[in-house]
Design an enzyme around this catalytic site. Structure first.
Site, short mmCIF file in Angstrom:
data_model
loop_
_atom_site.label_atom_id
_atom_site.label_comp_id
_atom_site.label_asym_id
_atom_site.label_seq_id
_atom_site.Cartn_x
_atom_site.Cartn_y
_atom_site.Cartn_z
CE LYS A 270 27.49 48.22 32.45
NZ LYS A 270 28.76 48.37 33.18
CG ASP A 275 31.00 43.37 32.74
OD1 ASP A 275 31.69 42.90 31.80
OD2 ASP A 275 31.29 44.42 33.35
CE LYS A 282 33.41 42.80 35.44
NZ LYS A 282 34.15 43.98 35.92
CG ASP A 293 27.47 45.45 34.56
OD1 ASP A 293 27.45 46.45 35.30
OD2 ASP A 293 28.29 45.29 33.62
CG ASP A 352 35.71 44.57 32.95
OD1 ASP A 352 34.48 44.42 32.79
OD2 ASP A 352 36.29 44.41 34.06
CD GLU A 354 30.79 46.19 30.44
OE1 GLU A 354 32.00 46.24 30.73
OE2 GLU A 354 29.89 46.26 31.29
NE ARG A 356 34.08 53.30 30.62
CZ ARG A 356 34.98 53.62 31.55
NH1 ARG A 356 35.98 54.45 31.25
NH2 ARG A 356 34.90 53.12 32.76
N1 BES Z 1 30.29 46.42 35.48
C1 BES Z 1 31.56 46.91 35.81
C2 BES Z 1 31.56 47.84 37.02
C3 BES Z 1 31.15 47.27 38.34
C4 BES Z 1 32.09 46.92 39.28
C5 BES Z 1 29.82 47.15 38.68
C6 BES Z 1 31.72 46.44 40.51
C7 BES Z 1 29.45 46.67 39.91
C8 BES Z 1 30.39 46.32 40.83
C9 BES Z 1 32.16 47.69 34.63
O1 BES Z 1 31.77 47.27 33.39
C10 BES Z 1 33.63 47.54 34.72
O2 BES Z 1 34.10 46.45 34.66
N2 BES Z 1 34.34 48.65 34.87
C11 BES Z 1 35.75 48.64 34.97
C12 BES Z 1 36.27 49.84 34.24
C13 BES Z 1 37.76 49.84 34.06
C14 BES Z 1 38.17 48.75 33.11
C15 BES Z 1 38.18 51.20 33.52
C16 BES Z 1 36.14 48.69 36.45
O3 BES Z 1 35.46 49.35 37.22
O4 BES Z 1 37.09 48.03 36.81
ZN ZN Z 2 29.87 46.38 33.32
ZN ZN Z 3 32.93 45.65 32.63
#
Ligand code: BES
Ligand code: ZN
Ligand code: ZN
Length: 502
Positions: A270, A275, A282, A293, A352, A354, A356
């Site tokens: 990834k 992000d 966020k 990220d 968010d 993104e 996947r």
């Molecule tokens: N890049 C984030 C995940 C992340 C969180 C990486 C903390 C490093 C530290 C990812 O893209 C994300 O935002 N995931 C969401 C998914 C949710 C919307 C289902 C999350 O984990 O909140």
């Molecule tokens: Zn992310």
């Molecule tokens: Zn994200």
């Protein structure tokens, strides 16, 4: 980077600013340690008697006697010593010494003779672990600090000499040091890429880095831009990128260390270079951390470079899905439906989630290689931090044997992974009412990390596949040989896995 060399020399004769003396858990000095102790007027036996030192893992005691500096370094009980313990001890020692402003030190490897029981291979491996642990521990990222004329530049530990006693050891140690240098270098490349901010490391920067690295290492490199991705119908990756002014990139690296017809391992990373969350923005606090990220892509690029520099006899393909996730007038919105390269349609319920989306198309692309196996690495979910903290990455996949081997590689390298389940019920929860899939499950489903993997599964193919969620370990992985911030987690894990399984 610190310079590590070796020398056949009696540690008592060696002229150095400080001598590191690794010690097993002991009550009294014996053998070489006794000799050194006698020479230094009994400082070591005094420290043991006064319980200032006992040889417990990672314990250090800096001593000075008759003009010599000595750092006693605990290795623990002989039966419990592993390469990982040695990496941690060496890292602890060099951090202490750098803080004490030493520039050049030596380490006596006498204790390894007891641990290695005369086997030069094991001795060499342990010496390699010293080099690896020390090299990893002394990582500094100061690319953006101006040199302040009023401030003294920080003093760095520049050189370690490993003191050994025989010629047989020398050959083994030389080899191990050379290998450790390559490993450390690769991990530092990953750490650098992750540490640079999002206004330096863009998808274009990752692509340029990959091209340069490939040229140096006899790796084929292709970069697909927006136009090529449109032709392939990569609507899922392009959907994420469409809110940003930075163009996306799909970076493909092919390393052929074996016959062309041999099916490769494909590693997919990834590469979200920043992000923001997109329209599902966020919160502001701590958002800066989201420059990391793209850690999965950093690990992918560094692992390919390492595999090539070690000339491993196997085929490995690296694929990086790079894009920036921004909110803007052109960004995707919750409810939008994207058509992925596989033909499957995806309802984007949260912009968010993104990672996947970009991985879906990269995983589909990976199928062109008819892979032996696919591993994807991604900072995919915050939920993995709730499950495992900063101590292990989550692994989820379709092949228990593959997961077992990854777990073993994690134990050996200290880059631990822990399996989470992926059941039919989870897969059902990815079905959308109006498209084939939705990118987040309905509220209340929970299992955030598993749901990320459940979404990826339909794109991953039928061959063995493992998803590694490194959101908790890519940043803040706490080991003596890591530092604040980027860890480069995954490079050593994958190297060990590839070497043990191919
Ligand atoms: N890049 C984030 C995940 C992340 C969180 C990486 C903390 C490093 C530290 C990812 O893209 C994300 O935002 N995931 C969401 C998914 C949710 C919307 C289902 C999350 O984990 O909140
Ligand atoms: Zn992310
Ligand atoms: Zn994200």
């Amino acid at each position: 980077m610190i310079k590590i060399n070796q020398k056949i020399e009696q540690s008592l004769n060696h002229k150095t600013e400080c001598l590191i003396l690794p010690c097993l858990e002991i009550k009294k000095p014996t053998g070489l340690l006794k000799e050194i102790d006698d020479n230094l007027q009994g400082v070591i036996s005094a420290a043991l008697e006064n319980k200032r030192f006992s040889g417990k893992p990672n314990q250090t005691l800096l001593l000075n006697s008759t003009g010599s500096n000595i750092l006693l370094l605990g290795l623990g009980k002989v039966k419990e010593v592993t390469a990982e313990k040695i990496r941690q001890a060496a890292a602890t020692a060099v951090k202490v010494l750098e803080k004490s402003k030493f520039k050049s030190v030596a380490a006596d490897l006498g204790a390894f003779e007891t641990i290695g029981k005369g086997k030069s291979g094991l001795y060499g491996e342990l010496a390699g672990a010293v080099a690896e642990g020390a090299g990893l521990a002394l990582y500094h990222f100061d690319n953006y600090k101006s040199k302040d004329e009023n401030d003294d530049p920080p003093i760095r530990l520049e050189k370690i000499t490993l003191l050994i006693t025989t010629k047989t050891q020398q050959t083994a140690v030389e080899k191990s040091i050379a290998r450790a240098e390559k490993i450390v270098n690769a991990v530092h490349i990953a750490r650098d890429l992750i540490s640079h901010p999002g206004n330096t490391v863009t998808p274009t920067y990752l692509a340029e880095h990959a091209k340069k690295m490939a040229r140096k290492n006899k790796i084929n490199c292709k970069v697909l831009g927006k136009k090529e991705m449109e032709k392939l119908g990569m609507g899922s990756l392009l959907g994420v990128a469409q809110g940003s002014d930075e163009p996306p990139a799909l970076i493909v690296l092919e390393y052929n260390g074996a016959a062309k017809k041999k099916a490769p391992t494909v590693i997919v990373g990834k590469g979200i270079t920043f992000d923001t969350g997109g329209i599902s923005l966020k919160p502001g606090g701590g958002m800066d951390e989201m420059k990391m990220d793209m850690s999965g892509s950093a690990t992918t690029l560094a692992t390919l470079e390492l595999v090539a520099s070690l000339k491993l006899k196997m085929n490995v393909v690296g694929i990086v899905a790079a894009a920036e996730n921004m909110p803007s007038g052109s960004a995707i919105k919750p409810g939008d439906i994207l058509k992925s390269m596989s033909g499957k349609t995806i309802e984007v319920l949260n912009t968010d989630a993104e990672g996947r989306l970009v991985l879906a198309d990269a995983l589909t692309y990976a199928q062109r290689y008819k892979p032996k196996e696919v591993i994807d690495l991604a900072t995919l979910t915050g939920a993995v931090l709730h499950a495992l903290g900063h101590h292990a990455a989550a692994v989820i996949g379709n092949n228990p044997a593959m997961i077992k081997k990854l777990k073993d590689a994690g134990e050996a390298t200290g880059e631990r992974v822990w399996e989470l389940p992926l059941w039919e019920e989870h897969e059902k929860a990815t079905k959308s009412d109006i498209a084939d899939l939705k990118n987040i499950a309905s509220p209340g489903v929970g299992a955030g990390t598993t749901m990320g993997a459940a979404f990826l599964k339909p794109f991953a193919g039928d061959q063995p596949w493992t998803h590694i969620d490194i959101a908790g370990t890519a940043w803040g992985f706490d080991r003596p040989y890591t530092n604040k911030g980027a860890s480069g987690f995954g490079v050593r894990l994958l190297l060990n896995y590839l070497e043990k399984t191919r």
